[in-house]
Write a protein that holds these residues in place. Structure first.
Motif, PDB file in Angstrom:
ATOM      1  N   ASP A 294       0.844  -1.199   0.000  1.00  0.00           N
ATOM      2  CA  ASP A 294       0.000   0.000   0.000  1.00  0.00           C
ATOM      3  C   ASP A 294       0.880   1.251   0.000  1.00  0.00           C
ATOM      4  O   ASP A 294       1.616   1.507   0.949  1.00  0.00           O
ATOM      5  CB  ASP A 294      -0.884  -0.010   1.248  1.00  0.00           C
ATOM      6  CG  ASP A 294      -1.901   1.130   1.256  1.00  0.00           C
ATOM      7  OD1 ASP A 294      -1.785   2.045   0.427  1.00  0.00           O
ATOM      8  OD2 ASP A 294      -2.801   1.090   2.119  1.00  0.00           O
ATOM      9  N   PRO A 295       0.815   2.080  -1.066  1.00  0.00           N
ATOM     10  CA  PRO A 295       1.670   3.263  -1.156  1.00  0.00           C
ATOM     11  C   PRO A 295       1.109   4.498  -0.452  1.00  0.00           C
ATOM     12  O   PRO A 295       1.715   5.571  -0.517  1.00  0.00           O
ATOM     13  CB  PRO A 295       1.749   3.502  -2.667  1.00  0.00           C
ATOM     14  CG  PRO A 295       0.395   3.080  -3.154  1.00  0.00           C
ATOM     15  CD  PRO A 295      -0.003   1.898  -2.291  1.00  0.00           C
ATOM     16  N   THR A 296      -0.010   4.354   0.217  1.00  0.00           N
ATOM     17  CA  THR A 296      -0.654   5.503   0.855  1.00  0.00           C
ATOM     18  C   THR A 296       0.276   6.156   1.876  1.00  0.00           C
ATOM     19  O   THR A 296       0.839   5.492   2.744  1.00  0.00           O
ATOM     20  CB  THR A 296      -1.958   5.080   1.558  1.00  0.00           C
ATOM     21  OG1 THR A 296      -2.825   4.461   0.602  1.00  0.00           O
ATOM     22  CG2 THR A 296      -2.649   6.270   2.179  1.00  0.00           C
ATOM     23  N   GLY A 297       0.429   7.469   1.765  1.00  0.00           N
ATOM     24  CA  GLY A 297       1.216   8.219   2.741  1.00  0.00           C
ATOM     25  C   GLY A 297       2.687   8.339   2.420  1.00  0.00           C
ATOM     26  O   GLY A 297       3.441   8.924   3.204  1.00  0.00           O
ATOM     27  N   PHE A 298       3.107   7.819   1.267  1.00  0.00           N
ATOM     28  CA  PHE A 298       4.525   7.884   0.900  1.00  0.00           C
ATOM     29  C   PHE A 298       4.753   8.908  -0.217  1.00  0.00           C
ATOM     30  O   PHE A 298       3.902   9.107  -1.084  1.00  0.00           O
ATOM     31  CB  PHE A 298       5.032   6.509   0.453  1.00  0.00           C
ATOM     32  CG  PHE A 298       5.060   5.508   1.575  1.00  0.00           C
ATOM     33  CD1 PHE A 298       6.110   5.493   2.476  1.00  0.00           C
ATOM     34  CD2 PHE A 298       4.025   4.595   1.741  1.00  0.00           C
ATOM     35  CE1 PHE A 298       6.133   4.577   3.527  1.00  0.00           C
ATOM     36  CE2 PHE A 298       4.036   3.677   2.775  1.00  0.00           C
ATOM     37  CZ  PHE A 298       5.095   3.684   3.680  1.00  0.00           C
ATOM     38  N   ASP A 299       5.914   9.537  -0.164  1.00  0.00           N
ATOM     39  CA  ASP A 299       6.301  10.504  -1.195  1.00  0.00           C
ATOM     40  C   ASP A 299       7.036   9.831  -2.349  1.00  0.00           C
ATOM     41  O   ASP A 299       7.004  10.317  -3.481  1.00  0.00           O
ATOM     42  CB  ASP A 299       7.233  11.565  -0.598  1.00  0.00           C
ATOM     43  CG  ASP A 299       6.651  12.201   0.646  1.00  0.00           C
ATOM     44  OD1 ASP A 299       5.662  12.942   0.510  1.00  0.00           O
ATOM     45  OD2 ASP A 299       7.179  11.957   1.748  1.00  0.00           O
ATOM     46  N   PHE A 300       7.715   8.725  -2.030  1.00  0.00           N
ATOM     47  CA  PHE A 300       8.570   8.038  -3.008  1.00  0.00           C
ATOM     48  C   PHE A 300       8.234   6.553  -2.970  1.00  0.00           C
ATOM     49  O   PHE A 300       8.202   5.942  -1.886  1.00  0.00           O
ATOM     50  CB  PHE A 300      10.042   8.261  -2.655  1.00  0.00           C
ATOM     51  CG  PHE A 300      11.021   7.591  -3.574  1.00  0.00           C
ATOM     52  CD1 PHE A 300      11.047   7.902  -4.925  1.00  0.00           C
ATOM     53  CD2 PHE A 300      11.932   6.659  -3.088  1.00  0.00           C
ATOM     54  CE1 PHE A 300      11.972   7.287  -5.779  1.00  0.00           C
ATOM     55  CE2 PHE A 300      12.847   6.043  -3.921  1.00  0.00           C
ATOM     56  CZ  PHE A 300      12.872   6.356  -5.275  1.00  0.00           C
ATOM     57  N   VAL A 301       7.964   5.969  -4.129  1.00  0.00           N
ATOM     58  CA  VAL A 301       7.607   4.551  -4.233  1.00  0.00           C
ATOM     59  C   VAL A 301       8.557   3.902  -5.233  1.00  0.00           C
ATOM     60  O   VAL A 301       8.648   4.348  -6.386  1.00  0.00           O
ATOM     61  CB  VAL A 301       6.143   4.374  -4.689  1.00  0.00           C
ATOM     62  CG1 VAL A 301       5.814   2.895  -4.840  1.00  0.00           C
ATOM     63  CG2 VAL A 301       5.193   5.053  -3.705  1.00  0.00           C
ATOM     64  N   ALA A 302       9.281   2.872  -4.798  1.00  0.00           N
ATOM     65  CA  ALA A 302      10.320   2.267  -5.634  1.00  0.00           C
ATOM     66  C   ALA A 302      10.130   0.760  -5.742  1.00  0.00           C
ATOM     67  O   ALA A 302       9.969   0.077  -4.720  1.00  0.00           O
ATOM     68  CB  ALA A 302      11.696   2.576  -5.050  1.00  0.00           C
ATOM     69  N   ASN A 303      10.170   0.251  -6.954  1.00  0.00           N
ATOM     70  CA  ASN A 303      10.162  -1.191  -7.200  1.00  0.00           C
ATOM     71  C   ASN A 303      11.546  -1.637  -7.634  1.00  0.00           C
ATOM     72  O   ASN A 303      12.087  -1.134  -8.619  1.00  0.00           O
ATOM     73  CB  ASN A 303       9.145  -1.557  -8.293  1.00  0.00           C
ATOM     74  CG  ASN A 303       9.175  -3.047  -8.614  1.00  0.00           C
ATOM     75  OD1 ASN A 303       9.210  -3.885  -7.715  1.00  0.00           O
ATOM     76  ND2 ASN A 303       9.170  -3.374  -9.893  1.00  0.00           N
ATOM     77  N   VAL A 304      12.121  -2.587  -6.888  1.00  0.00           N
ATOM     78  CA  VAL A 304      13.407  -3.164  -7.276  1.00  0.00           C
ATOM     79  C   VAL A 304      13.258  -4.684  -7.263  1.00  0.00           C
ATOM     80  O   VAL A 304      14.017  -5.418  -6.624  1.00  0.00           O
ATOM     81  CB  VAL A 304      14.557  -2.696  -6.355  1.00  0.00           C
ATOM     82  CG1 VAL A 304      15.911  -3.042  -6.981  1.00  0.00           C
ATOM     83  CG2 VAL A 304      14.496  -1.192  -6.121  1.00  0.00           C
ATOM     84  N   THR A 305      12.219  -5.147  -7.941  1.00  0.00           N
ATOM     85  CA  THR A 305      11.966  -6.575  -8.138  1.00  0.00           C
ATOM     86  C   THR A 305      11.762  -6.814  -9.630  1.00  0.00           C
ATOM     87  O   THR A 305      11.598  -5.860 -10.391  1.00  0.00           O
ATOM     88  CB  THR A 305      10.692  -7.037  -7.395  1.00  0.00           C
ATOM     89  OG1 THR A 305       9.540  -6.571  -8.122  1.00  0.00           O
ATOM     90  CG2 THR A 305      10.660  -6.516  -5.970  1.00  0.00           C
ATOM     91  N   PRO A 306      11.738  -8.084 -10.071  1.00  0.00           N
ATOM     92  CA  PRO A 306      11.458  -8.362 -11.491  1.00  0.00           C
ATOM     93  C   PRO A 306       9.979  -8.263 -11.830  1.00  0.00           C
ATOM     94  O   PRO A 306       9.600  -8.454 -12.998  1.00  0.00           O
ATOM     95  CB  PRO A 306      11.961  -9.809 -11.672  1.00  0.00           C
ATOM     96  CG  PRO A 306      12.685 -10.170 -10.426  1.00  0.00           C
ATOM     97  CD  PRO A 306      12.159  -9.292  -9.349  1.00  0.00           C
ATOM     98  N   VAL A 307       9.124  -8.000 -10.842  1.00  0.00           N
ATOM     99  CA  VAL A 307       7.680  -7.992 -11.070  1.00  0.00           C
ATOM    100  C   VAL A 307       7.312  -6.848 -12.018  1.00  0.00           C
ATOM    101  O   VAL A 307       7.566  -5.682 -11.723  1.00  0.00           O
ATOM    102  CB  VAL A 307       6.918  -7.854  -9.737  1.00  0.00           C
ATOM    103  CG1 VAL A 307       5.424  -7.739  -9.997  1.00  0.00           C
ATOM    104  CG2 VAL A 307       7.208  -9.051  -8.840  1.00  0.00           C
ATOM    105  N   GLY A 308       6.743  -7.226 -13.146  1.00  0.00           N
ATOM    106  CA  GLY A 308       6.398  -6.267 -14.189  1.00  0.00           C
ATOM    107  C   GLY A 308       7.089  -6.551 -15.507  1.00  0.00           C
ATOM    108  O   GLY A 308       6.760  -5.949 -16.534  1.00  0.00           O
ATOM    109  N   MET A 309       8.027  -7.500 -15.481  1.00  0.00           N
ATOM    110  CA  MET A 309       8.750  -7.846 -16.706  1.00  0.00           C
ATOM    111  C   MET A 309       7.910  -8.709 -17.641  1.00  0.00           C
ATOM    112  O   MET A 309       8.034  -8.610 -18.862  1.00  0.00           O
ATOM    113  CB  MET A 309      10.049  -8.596 -16.370  1.00  0.00           C
ATOM    114  CG  MET A 309      11.118  -7.759 -15.705  1.00  0.00           C
ATOM    115  SD  MET A 309      12.608  -8.728 -15.331  1.00  0.00           S
ATOM    116  CE  MET A 309      13.158  -9.147 -16.988  1.00  0.00           C
ATOM    117  N   ARG A 310       7.064  -9.559 -17.060  1.00  0.00           N
ATOM    118  CA  ARG A 310       6.322 -10.524 -17.868  1.00  0.00           C
ATOM    119  C   ARG A 310       4.843 -10.148 -17.922  1.00  0.00           C
ATOM    120  O   ARG A 310       4.285  -9.617 -16.952  1.00  0.00           O
ATOM    121  CB  ARG A 310       6.474 -11.929 -17.266  1.00  0.00           C
ATOM    122  CG  ARG A 310       7.894 -12.464 -17.319  1.00  0.00           C
ATOM    123  CD  ARG A 310       8.048 -13.728 -16.491  1.00  0.00           C
ATOM    124  NE  ARG A 310       7.868 -13.438 -15.077  1.00  0.00           N
ATOM    125  CZ  ARG A 310       8.854 -13.041 -14.270  1.00  0.00           C
ATOM    126  NH1 ARG A 310      10.074 -12.873 -14.736  1.00  0.00           N
ATOM    127  NH2 ARG A 310       8.616 -12.809 -12.986  1.00  0.00           N
TER     128      ARG A 310
END
Length: 273
Positions: free
Chosen positions: A186-202
């Motif tokens: 849940d990104p609620t309340g954050f200014d910066f959201v970072a994905n450093v996983t392979p999720v989204g490649m396929r």
């Protein structure tokens, strides 16, 4: 200026398993050429069980000036460094090694620097901000360290591997007390959201965060280079968020890697192994 290849050429293997996917050898070599340095980055396919033997053998090859390390060898390569940086020790992995004048290797992990330099190049400063990071594998742990090093007020970490998440939080809390803890998707309340996983490649991958909860005020970053605009980034852009795709990290990190390989730029603080 063309690539020079002769008896004085310094070689810099990039090792991984597999290795066919790497895009950096030409880019890194091009930077060396632009700096009038006679060097070349060469992809080498090395299995995990042969990594230590390979790295050890390079000690006797005098025109090998350093090594770039990619998946899955980053954690194992830390133990092969005689002088790893403080950052690499805390993160638990290295992605680049340089030959020491007296022999052996010094090593560092520049993944976090590259990621956050790419973010900064797009106008976002994490200092004083609340950050959510998804994924603390080899590169993710480096990004976590760099987010805190650059002054984030708080970093929440989400990783499906809870043991890895808690281990990373404990290490970072010892270095940055009171500024890191467990997060969720849940990104609620954050200014910066970072994905450093392979999720989204396929195709068909789930989203790494609940992107429908983004408000448009967040900066959203990804480490994935293909596709360039991941489903998470597309939703974020549609909502009005500023973003950084994985190519931002890739391009920003190239000069940092060459700086380290050639012993240029900022001095790395190392600790004895």
């Amino acid at each position: 200026m063309d690539v020079r290849l002769d008896g004085e050429t310094q070689l810099f293997p990039i090792v991984g398993d597999p290795i066919a996917q790497v895009k950096s050898p030409a880019l890194l070599t091009g930077i060396m050429v632009a700096r009038a340095f006679n060097g070349m980055v060469v992809p080498i396919h090395v299995s995990a069980e042969k990594l230590e033997e390979f790295i050890t053998s390079l000690r006797d090859i005098r025109n090998v000036g350093g090594v770039v390390v990619t998946v899955p060898h980053k954690p194992a390569s830390l133990a092969l460094c005689d002088q790893p940086s403080e950052r690499a020790r805390l993160i638990g992995s290295v992605n680049v090694m340089r030959r020491l004048p007296q022999g052996g290797w010094t090593g560092d992990n520049t993944d976090g620097q590259g990621y956050m330099d790419g973010v900064a190049a797009r106008g976002f400063d994490v200092a004083g901000k609340r950050a959510l990071l998804v994924g603390v594998g080899g590169a993710g742990a480096a990004v976590a360290y760099e987010i805190l090093q650059r002054g984030a007020s708080f970093l929440a970490i989400h990783d499906l591997d809870q043991t890895r998440r808690e281990t990373t939080i404990a290490k970072l809390d010892a270095r940055f007390p009171g500024r890191v803890g467990a997060g969720s998707s849940d990104p609620t309340g954050f200014d910066f959201v970072a994905n450093v996983t392979p999720v989204g490649m396929r195709d068909g991958d789930p989203l790494p965060v609940e992107a429908d909860k983004l408000t448009g005020r967040e900066f959203v970053a990804d480490a994935i280079t293909k596709p360039e605009v991941t489903p998470m980034l597309k939703i974020a852009r549609d909502k009005g968020c500023n973003t950084m795709p994985g190519l931002g990290m890739f391009n920003a990190q190239a000069d940092i890697l060459v700086d380290f390989l050639l012993g240029q730029g900022a001095t790395v603080t190392s600790t004895a192994n």
